[in-house]
Design a protein around this motif. Sequence first.
Motif, PDB file in Angstrom:
ATOM      1  N   TYR A  85       0.815  -1.218   0.000  1.00 13.45           N
ATOM      2  CA  TYR A  85       0.000   0.000   0.000  1.00 13.45           C
ATOM      3  C   TYR A  85       0.847   1.265   0.000  1.00 13.45           C
ATOM      4  N   ARG A  94      -8.535   4.896  -0.630  1.00 13.22           N
ATOM      5  CA  ARG A  94      -9.843   4.520  -0.114  1.00 13.22           C
ATOM      6  C   ARG A  94      -9.769   4.397   1.413  1.00 13.22           C
ATOM      7  N   GLN A  95     -10.699   5.044   2.112  1.00 13.93           N
ATOM      8  CA  GLN A  95     -10.674   5.027   3.585  1.00 13.93           C
ATOM      9  C   GLN A  95     -11.555   3.888   4.097  1.00 13.93           C
ATOM     10  N   THR A  96     -10.986   3.091   5.028  1.00 12.15           N
ATOM     11  CA  THR A  96     -11.745   1.958   5.574  1.00 12.15           C
ATOM     12  C   THR A  96     -11.748   2.065   7.094  1.00 12.15           C
ATOM     13  N   ARG A  97     -12.887   1.818   7.715  1.00 12.27           N
ATOM     14  CA  ARG A  97     -12.904   1.713   9.181  1.00 12.27           C
ATOM     15  C   ARG A  97     -14.011   0.777   9.629  1.00 12.27           C
ATOM     16  N   TYR A  98     -14.058   0.511  10.914  1.00 15.43           N
ATOM     17  CA  TYR A  98     -15.028  -0.418  11.501  1.00 15.43           C
ATOM     18  C   TYR A  98     -15.053  -1.742  10.753  1.00 15.43           C
ATOM     19  N   ASN A  99     -13.883  -2.386  10.673  1.00  9.08           N
ATOM     20  CA  ASN A  99     -13.852  -3.715  10.089  1.00  9.08           C
ATOM     21  C   ASN A  99     -14.043  -4.722  11.221  1.00  9.08           C
TER      22      ASN A  99
END
Length: 287
Positions: A85, A94-99
């Motif tokens: 990355y 791309r923003q990712t959260r709460y996985n």
Amino acid sequence: MGLDKIRTVLRSPRRLGLAVATVAAVALVAGCSPERTAQWGRLGLPEAASDRAEPMGHLWVNTWIAALAVGVLVWGLIIWAIVRYRKRGEGVPRQTRYNLPMEIMYTAVPFVIISVLFYWTVRVQNEVLDDTKNPDLVVNVVGEKWSWIFNYEGAAREVGEDVHDIGTMEQIPSLYLPVGETVTFNVSSPDVIHSFWVPAFYFKRDLLPGQPTSFQLTPTKEGVFAGKCAELCGTYHSAMIFEVHVVSSEEFEAHLKQLKADGQTGQLMGHGDQHRISGLDKKEDGE
Ligand SMILES: [Cu+2]
């Protein structure tokens, strides 16, 4: 190596790395005696001299292996994430959260690791602290500011009565033990916390004032081993060393008889008992 060659090496990071690694490896191997190399294999532990050493040694080495396995996995993931990355353009990624699966995993996995370590620690602890055998010898150890008293219960031995060793101003105290015999140690302190530690036995026990405790072990190897106080107990803490002599049964009996012949009979339990040190009582009587 000519000056030009040194310059060439210094200019190339890869060659410099290789040179440093070679020098380090040569220094490491050249400085290692066979004993040292064997000690590396035990990850720093000295050669074992008691029956408590095997489970302790296994726990120590295997914990490091487990830690290294976790380390390699984590370092691998970090490097993978950095490479995979890495920055590829000016746009915001791309923003990712709460996985949720990820969060459950990194909560659960540490619990699994801790549970495994806990299980093995308790198992080894139960084995090492087992003191249910009928002892061949009882030694009452007193650690006080700043020396050791070793009281041998002698009623069941050839010497027939209790004797003690407290060392002298010139000579540190010696603890004699017969090889292959089960010894019960009762340890106590009349002043502050000390800690009885014989590294070669892979065993250490704190001496708490007012709370005597006991443990059992069997010395398995004849020789002289270092003992020390492993609890910073005050000004002369560093002077709280002693020598452990693991000897044959005959030598041990002879040593107890020698202590008796020297007048070191009975047991000393620390401060306030000093007037009972052999020879001193006569002076006191004369006063
Ligand atoms: Cu101490």
